[in-house]
Design an enzyme around this catalytic site. Structure first.
Site, PDB file in Angstrom:
ATOM      1  N   HIS A  61      -2.459   7.642  -3.229  1.00 60.90           N
ATOM      2  CA  HIS A  61      -3.595   6.723  -3.127  1.00 60.90           C
ATOM      3  C   HIS A  61      -4.050   6.583  -1.674  1.00 60.90           C
ATOM      4  CE1 HIS A  61      -6.209   3.294  -3.781  1.00 60.90           C
ATOM      5  NE2 HIS A  61      -5.506   2.586  -2.900  1.00 60.90           N
ATOM      6  N   ASP A 103      -4.929  -5.576  -9.479  1.00 63.54           N
ATOM      7  CA  ASP A 103      -5.487  -6.202  -8.280  1.00 63.54           C
ATOM      8  C   ASP A 103      -6.975  -5.869  -8.205  1.00 63.54           C
ATOM      9  OD1 ASP A 103      -5.579  -7.609  -5.907  1.00 63.54           O
ATOM     10  OD2 ASP A 103      -5.001  -5.894  -4.691  1.00 63.54           O
ATOM     11  N   GLU A 149      -1.373  -1.454 -10.609  1.00 61.72           N
ATOM     12  CA  GLU A 149      -0.211  -1.790  -9.803  1.00 61.72           C
ATOM     13  C   GLU A 149       0.895  -2.359 -10.693  1.00 61.72           C
ATOM     14  OE1 GLU A 149      -0.841  -3.899  -6.176  1.00 61.72           O
ATOM     15  OE2 GLU A 149      -2.955  -3.302  -5.998  1.00 61.72           O
ATOM     16  N   SER A 191      -6.560 -11.622  -9.361  1.00 65.63           N
ATOM     17  CA  SER A 191      -5.591 -10.585  -9.721  1.00 65.63           C
ATOM     18  C   SER A 191      -5.005 -10.994 -11.059  1.00 65.63           C
ATOM     19  CB  SER A 191      -4.478 -10.463  -8.670  1.00 65.63           C
ATOM     20  OG  SER A 191      -4.988 -10.115  -7.404  1.00 65.63           O
ATOM     21  N   TYR A 206       0.886  -1.171   0.000  1.00 70.10           N
ATOM     22  CA  TYR A 206       0.000   0.000   0.000  1.00 70.10           C
ATOM     23  C   TYR A 206       0.917   1.211   0.000  1.00 70.10           C
ATOM     24  CZ  TYR A 206      -4.211   2.588   1.708  1.00 70.10           C
ATOM     25  OH  TYR A 206      -5.300   3.426   1.872  1.00 70.10           O
ATOM     26  N   THR A 229      -1.930   0.228  -5.262  1.00 70.88           N
ATOM     27  CA  THR A 229      -2.411   1.145  -6.298  1.00 70.88           C
ATOM     28  C   THR A 229      -1.452   2.308  -6.492  1.00 70.88           C
ATOM     29  OG1 THR A 229      -4.682   0.574  -5.726  1.00 70.88           O
ATOM     30  CG2 THR A 229      -4.362   2.563  -7.018  1.00 70.88           C
ATOM     31  N   LYS A 278     -10.763  -9.091  -2.218  1.00 69.60           N
ATOM     32  CA  LYS A 278      -9.562  -9.028  -3.050  1.00 69.60           C
ATOM     33  C   LYS A 278      -9.183 -10.370  -3.654  1.00 69.60           C
ATOM     34  CE  LYS A 278      -7.848  -4.767  -2.150  1.00 69.60           C
ATOM     35  NZ  LYS A 278      -7.334  -3.827  -3.147  1.00 69.60           N
ATOM     36  N   ARG A 301     -12.074   8.380   6.318  1.00 68.05           N
ATOM     37  CA  ARG A 301     -11.702   8.804   7.662  1.00 68.05           C
ATOM     38  C   ARG A 301     -11.687  10.323   7.712  1.00 68.05           C
ATOM     39  NH1 ARG A 301      -8.272   4.443   6.776  1.00 68.05           N
ATOM     40  NH2 ARG A 301      -6.591   5.782   6.027  1.00 68.05           N
ATOM     41  N   GLN A 343     -15.174  -5.509   0.428  1.00 66.75           N
ATOM     42  CA  GLN A 343     -13.971  -5.148   1.185  1.00 66.75           C
ATOM     43  C   GLN A 343     -14.314  -4.249   2.368  1.00 66.75           C
ATOM     44  OE1 GLN A 343     -11.106  -3.004  -1.161  1.00 66.75           O
ATOM     45  NE2 GLN A 343      -9.655  -2.779   0.503  1.00 66.75           N
TER      46      GLN A 343
END
Length: 394
Positions: free
Chosen positions: A125, A225, A193, A249, A120, A336, A245, A134, A232
């Site tokens: 991203h 992905d 990715e 992929s 990540y 990503t 996920k 958030r 999720q």
């Protein structure tokens, strides 16, 4: 260049590239090959003449793992030898029978993937996602700038480009309900990715340092992905990504070795605050790779791998810092890849602002990702990774 070979001016597969893959034809079982122009050089057939200085039987295997295990001193030398032979106008051991039109071949998953980890590592991203779900003022979680966040994914559902992807069914929580339902995802997404292929086994209990990490990276692939955002979102607390996920992929079929990408090394973003000593990484450890995503015929994203906040060496060093070992063929995906402008966001989650300014993927949509560095005879490209969405099973 040998007369029987023609490389189109816009080809990803120039003599500066020469990526490795696995192919087959009706009369040639799965075997190792090198992409060059619109053709595939049949390494297995070329090796039958005893021209290589290693046991060429590894080139007749249905995956590249045994060839990669020989080590970079062998695989890089083999690539350099092929490069020299293809550059010759006369006296080359490469004959017409060694070349197969790519259009007449079937391309396969190039390695047997034992384990797969997804990181990540794009700050753009992670910030975009954090703002959506958030406090926008605290988009990044406290640990994000201190370590490359990752999770262990599912290797069995990684498929080669061209394999259709079935819309997954799962448990999700509709916005107008207090109870979850079990139904096809309504928010199917891609994630732009790249991934690197581990090229050397490590010892259990022995971390790999940032400085030696490159010895363990054989080459790179494009990686999509696929993500079911609603599945999720409902399931990820408290243990993280799972069924949203693991359904699929997709990877491109050609592994571009790191030595082909060496001319395109660049410095990554400044990391603030400074990272702990075991993650410190100076110099040009990112790569300038232009990336593009199309949904059907519409280009929806243009990004670049150089944006990555955490580089591959740091990812591998952190992954093994607790003593976890890696094995040849393991896959490590970047997460990503998004840039700073809306047209460079690497997922529909970002491009549509979580569905408020556009739709997620529909049945029948085809997603195509491409990537390359350089131009002309110096172009080093990855081909493409393509996937078409099939309806959920009844």
């Amino acid at each position: 260049m040998i007369k029987l070979l023609t490389i189109p001016p816009d080809s990803d597969f120039t003599l500066a590239n020469l990526p490795f893959g696995i192919f087959s034809t009706p009369d040639r079982p799965r075997r190792a090959g090198i992409a060059v122009g619109d053709d595939i050089l049949d390494l297995a057939m070329l090796g039958e003449s005893g021209i290589f200085d290693f046991d060429a039987a590894v080139l007749n295997r249905p995956v590249l793992n045994d060839f990669i295990t020989l080590g970079k001193s062998v695989t890089s030398r083999a690539r350099s030898q092929v490069q020299g032979w293809l550059e010759k106008e006369q006296g080359s051991p490469v004959q017409a029978r060694h070349l197969v039109p790519m259009a007449e071949a079937t391309l396969h998953l190039p390695v047997q993937i034992g384990d797969y980890t997804d990181f990540y590592s794009s700050i753009e991203h992670a910030t975009n996602v954090g703002r959506m779900f958030r406090d926008p003022e605290k988009a990044l979680l406290p640990n994000w700038r201190h370590l490359p966040v990752g999770y262990h994914g599912r290797a069995s559902s990684i498929v080669v480009s061209g394999t259709p992807v079935r819309r997954p069914v799962g448990q999700l929580m509709p916005s107008d309900s207090n109870h979850p339902v079990f139904e096809p995802t309504r928010r199917l997404d891609f994630e732009l990715e790249m991934a690197f292929v581990v090229g050397k086994d490590s010892e259990l209990g022995r971390p790999i340092s940032v400085g030696e990490a490159e010895e363990y990276i054989f080459g790179m692939l494009l990686f999509n992905d696929w993500s079911a955002r609603d599945i999720q979102r409902w399931e990820y607390v408290p243990l993280g990504p799972f069924l949203g996920k693991s359904f699929a992929s997709s990877v491109s079929p050609w592994i571009v070795p790191l030595e082909a990408l060496a001319p395109f090394r660049v410095a990554g973003p400044e990391q603030t605050p400074g990272v702990l000593p075991y993650l410190q990484s100076g110099g040009a450890n990112n790569y300038d790779i232009d990336l593009q995503v199309r949904v059907n015929e519409t280009t929806v994203c243009r990004s670049n791998f150089r944006y990555m906040y955490w580089n591959m060496q740091q990812q591998l060093a952190h992954h093994t810092s607790n003593g976890c070992n890696v094995r040849v063929g393991d896959l490590m995906a970047s997460g990503t890849i998004s840039g700073q402008t809306p047209d460079s966001y690497g997922s529909l989650l970002e491009l549509t602002e979580n569905g408020t300014r556009g739709s997620f993927l529909r049945d029948g949509d085809t997603v195509t990702m491409t990537g390359h560095s350089g131009s002309g005879s110096s172009r080093v490209g990855f081909g493409s990774v393509v996937g078409r969405i099939l309806p959920a099973r009844n």
